[in-house]
Design a protein around this motif. Structure first.
Motif, mmCIF file in Angstrom:
data_model
loop_
_atom_site.group_PDB
_atom_site.id
_atom_site.type_symbol
_atom_site.label_atom_id
_atom_site.label_comp_id
_atom_site.label_asym_id
_atom_site.label_seq_id
_atom_site.Cartn_x
_atom_site.Cartn_y
_atom_site.Cartn_z
ATOM 1 N N GLY A 58 0.597 -1.342 0.328
ATOM 2 C CA GLY A 58 -0.048 0.337 0.002
ATOM 3 C C GLY A 58 1.176 1.188 0.267
ATOM 4 O O GLY A 58 2.122 1.331 -0.432
ATOM 5 N N LYS A 59 0.230 2.446 0.065
ATOM 6 C CA LYS A 59 1.125 3.333 0.499
ATOM 7 C C LYS A 59 0.637 4.387 1.611
ATOM 8 O O LYS A 59 -0.928 3.863 1.960
ATOM 9 C CB LYS A 59 0.748 4.394 -1.306
ATOM 10 N N ASP A 60 1.425 5.155 1.956
ATOM 11 C CA ASP A 60 1.015 5.962 3.103
ATOM 12 C C ASP A 60 0.640 7.476 3.172
ATOM 13 O O ASP A 60 0.223 7.540 1.041
ATOM 14 C CB ASP A 60 2.067 6.832 3.926
ATOM 15 N N ASP A 61 0.426 8.592 3.130
ATOM 16 C CA ASP A 61 -0.371 9.988 2.994
ATOM 17 C C ASP A 61 0.449 10.625 2.386
ATOM 18 O O ASP A 61 -0.480 11.708 1.741
ATOM 19 C CB ASP A 61 -1.015 9.843 4.474
ATOM 20 N N GLU A 62 2.146 10.382 2.504
ATOM 21 C CA GLU A 62 3.244 11.196 1.346
ATOM 22 C C GLU A 62 2.763 10.465 0.023
ATOM 23 O O GLU A 62 3.968 10.822 -0.570
ATOM 24 C CB GLU A 62 4.181 11.635 2.145
ATOM 25 N N ASP A 63 2.193 9.394 -0.393
ATOM 26 C CA ASP A 63 2.404 8.345 -1.740
ATOM 27 C C ASP A 63 3.822 7.441 -1.554
ATOM 28 O O ASP A 63 4.283 7.490 -2.883
ATOM 29 C CB ASP A 63 2.507 9.225 -2.799
ATOM 30 N N ASN A 64 4.522 7.321 -0.341
ATOM 31 C CA ASN A 64 5.537 6.732 0.311
ATOM 32 C C ASN A 64 5.086 5.523 -0.516
ATOM 33 O O ASN A 64 3.882 4.971 0.232
ATOM 34 C CB ASN A 64 5.833 6.687 1.220
ATOM 35 N N ASP A 65 5.737 4.077 -0.466
ATOM 36 C CA ASP A 65 5.397 2.951 -0.273
ATOM 37 C C ASP A 65 5.312 2.388 0.363
ATOM 38 O O ASP A 65 7.180 1.802 1.280
ATOM 39 C CB ASP A 65 6.241 2.142 -1.686
ATOM 40 N N LEU A 66 5.042 1.364 0.868
ATOM 41 C CA LEU A 66 4.511 0.503 2.233
ATOM 42 C C LEU A 66 4.796 -0.629 1.685
ATOM 43 O O LEU A 66 3.823 -1.793 0.846
ATOM 44 C CB LEU A 66 3.958 0.817 3.324
ATOM 45 N N VAL A 67 5.086 -1.678 2.886
ATOM 46 C CA VAL A 67 5.253 -3.142 2.942
ATOM 47 C C VAL A 67 5.387 -3.829 3.975
ATOM 48 O O VAL A 67 6.093 -2.734 5.402
ATOM 49 C CB VAL A 67 6.055 -4.219 1.404
ATOM 50 N N TYR A 68 4.322 -5.065 4.261
ATOM 51 C CA TYR A 68 4.106 -6.212 5.466
ATOM 52 C C TYR A 68 4.368 -7.374 4.886
ATOM 53 O O TYR A 68 3.940 -7.770 4.338
ATOM 54 C CB TYR A 68 2.593 -5.240 6.440
ATOM 55 N N ILE A 69 5.829 -7.777 5.521
ATOM 56 C CA ILE A 69 5.604 -8.897 5.026
ATOM 57 C C ILE A 69 5.377 -10.259 6.548
ATOM 58 O O ILE A 69 5.931 -9.946 7.558
ATOM 59 C CB ILE A 69 7.968 -9.319 4.825
ATOM 60 N N GLY A 70 5.176 -11.416 6.431
ATOM 61 C CA GLY A 70 4.207 -12.154 7.100
ATOM 62 C C GLY A 70 4.366 -13.220 6.525
ATOM 63 O O GLY A 70 4.581 -14.106 5.342
ATOM 64 N N GLU A 71 3.941 -14.133 7.742
ATOM 65 C CA GLU A 71 4.042 -15.434 7.660
ATOM 66 C C GLU A 71 2.017 -16.210 8.144
ATOM 67 O O GLU A 71 2.414 -15.577 8.871
ATOM 68 C CB GLU A 71 5.030 -16.510 8.377
ATOM 69 N N ALA A 72 2.014 -17.444 7.674
ATOM 70 C CA ALA A 72 0.873 -17.809 8.721
ATOM 71 C C ALA A 72 0.601 -19.736 7.742
ATOM 72 O O ALA A 72 0.999 -20.012 6.639
ATOM 73 C CB ALA A 72 -0.186 -16.780 7.887
ATOM 74 N N GLU A 73 0.211 -20.416 9.108
ATOM 75 C CA GLU A 73 0.125 -21.906 8.323
ATOM 76 C C GLU A 73 -2.247 -21.802 8.102
ATOM 77 O O GLU A 73 -1.835 -22.876 7.101
ATOM 78 C CB GLU A 73 -0.513 -22.595 9.948
ATOM 79 N N SER A 74 -2.228 -20.840 7.253
ATOM 80 C CA SER A 74 -3.478 -21.397 7.033
ATOM 81 C C SER A 74 -3.229 -19.757 5.804
ATOM 82 O O SER A 74 -3.902 -18.095 6.790
ATOM 83 C CB SER A 74 -4.994 -21.189 7.392
ATOM 84 N N VAL A 75 -3.064 -19.150 5.481
ATOM 85 C CA VAL A 75 -2.976 -17.949 4.250
ATOM 86 C C VAL A 75 -3.715 -16.706 4.598
ATOM 87 O O VAL A 75 -4.170 -15.852 4.811
ATOM 88 C CB VAL A 75 -1.634 -17.636 3.279
ATOM 89 N N PHE A 76 -5.470 -18.017 3.783
ATOM 90 C CA PHE A 76 -6.506 -17.466 3.628
ATOM 91 C C PHE A 76 -7.064 -16.521 4.944
ATOM 92 O O PHE A 76 -7.076 -15.264 4.978
ATOM 93 C CB PHE A 76 -7.213 -17.916 2.753
ATOM 94 N N SER A 77 -6.463 -17.034 5.743
ATOM 95 C CA SER A 77 -7.258 -16.724 7.617
ATOM 96 C C SER A 77 -6.665 -15.335 7.542
ATOM 97 O O SER A 77 -6.986 -14.835 8.189
ATOM 98 C CB SER A 77 -7.144 -18.054 8.228
ATOM 99 N N ARG A 78 -5.153 -15.464 8.014
ATOM 100 C CA ARG A 78 -4.381 -14.368 8.150
ATOM 101 C C ARG A 78 -4.713 -12.713 7.534
ATOM 102 O O ARG A 78 -5.276 -12.266 8.058
ATOM 103 C CB ARG A 78 -2.964 -14.911 7.830
ATOM 104 N N LEU A 79 -5.108 -13.090 6.312
ATOM 105 C CA LEU A 79 -5.479 -12.154 5.271
ATOM 106 C C LEU A 79 -6.799 -11.522 5.449
ATOM 107 O O LEU A 79 -6.863 -10.841 5.930
ATOM 108 C CB LEU A 79 -5.275 -12.733 2.944
#
Length: 282
Positions: A58-79
């Motif tokens: 996504g992006k912040d209020d100043e249009d800077n690129d953002l990323v969050y990196i995660g893991e899950a044993e059930s990806v769909f549930s985590r999303l």
């Protein structure tokens, strides 16, 4: 020499702006690119209930690129949890194994390594509040996971995000391949053209003063670099404290010299050839 690769992209909903799956030939991994608005529709993807890693973009209020990196044993549930837990993102990229070969230790290792690579590349702001813990895995598993990471980097880039890419060219730079500017008011910089625009190298010196004719948009852009700590006042000049990519050679030259400039003629190789000569001579 890098070998060519075949990537198979399937538009799940027949829409280029919708969900898509991606596979590389001779690789057991699989990627999904899913817009936030389509997450709930993914109940039809049984393999998204598997163990995997994911990236939220996504992006912040100043249009800077953002990323969050995660893991899950059930990806769909985590999303689905992140739909209410995190607001900034509008797109997810998920990686799973088609042969169910990723276990919890594997994905913890991948999460830690990808977080480290993203932080080091300094292209996106990493939204993780904590550094993911790296799991202990065998030497053979590490080799497999590092190969997996290589494929992740290829597919994430192909899907539109250079979050894991080094800013500088991967090839070994020879001195004669580097473009330079040495000008008035303390300006002295080095850089190279890239697929994103023009990269000014860390340590380059920008003019301490600017001309009265410098366009207001360039003045504003230069000031933003100073405020963000990318240009640091050294008294007689401003120093770039990290590699920085500009959208064009002219923008890079203008910020560096503190005046309006044509980057095609200002940037020169050590043999005197301009960037224009370099790009147009076969």
């Amino acid at each position: 020499m890098a070998l060519g690769k075949t990537i198979k992209i399937f538009l799940i909903d027949g829409d280029s702006n919708g969900r898509m799956s991606c596979e590389l030939s001779n690789w057991t991994g699989k990627a999904y690119k899913i817009p936030r608005i389509n997450i709930k529709e993914c109940s039809d993807r049984d393999d998204l209930n598997n163990t995997g890693i994911y990236l939220l973009f996504g992006k912040d209020d100043e249009d800077n690129d953002l990323v969050y990196i995660g893991e899950a044993e059930s990806v769909f549930s985590r999303l689905k949890q992140h739909l209410s837990g995190k607001e900034f993102w509008n797109e997810a990229i998920v990686f799973i194994s088609k042969d169910d070969n990723l276990n919890k230790a594997h994905i913890k290792y991948l999460e830690n390594r990808l977080h480290d690579i993203a932080v080091t590349s300094k292209r996106y702001k990493v939204e993780n509040s904590l550094i993911p813990t790296q799991s202990s895995i065998s030497e053979s598993d590490r080799a497999e996971m590092e190969e997996f990471i290589g494929y992740v980097k290829i597919l994430v880039n192909t899907l539109g995000h250079k979050v894991f890419d080094e800013k500088r060219s991967v090839k070994v730079q020879l001195k004669q391949d580097i473009f330079c500017i040495k000008a008035a008011r303390g300006a002295e910089g080095q850089g190279e053209p890239t697929s994103d625009g023009f990269l000014i190298f860390k340590g380059s010196k920008a003019a301490h003063l600017i001309t009265a004719s410098l366009s207001p948009s360039l003045v504003k852009g230069r000031q933003k670099l100073i405020e963000n700590g990318l240009l640091v006042d050294r008294g007689d000049y401003y120093e770039f404290v990290e590699d920085y990519i500009f959208s064009s050679p002219s923008l890079a030259a203008a910020i560096l010299m503190g005046r309006n400039a044509n980057g095609q003629t200002e940037w020169k190789l050590t043999d005197g050839r301009t960037l224009k000569d370099y790009e147009t001579t076969i």
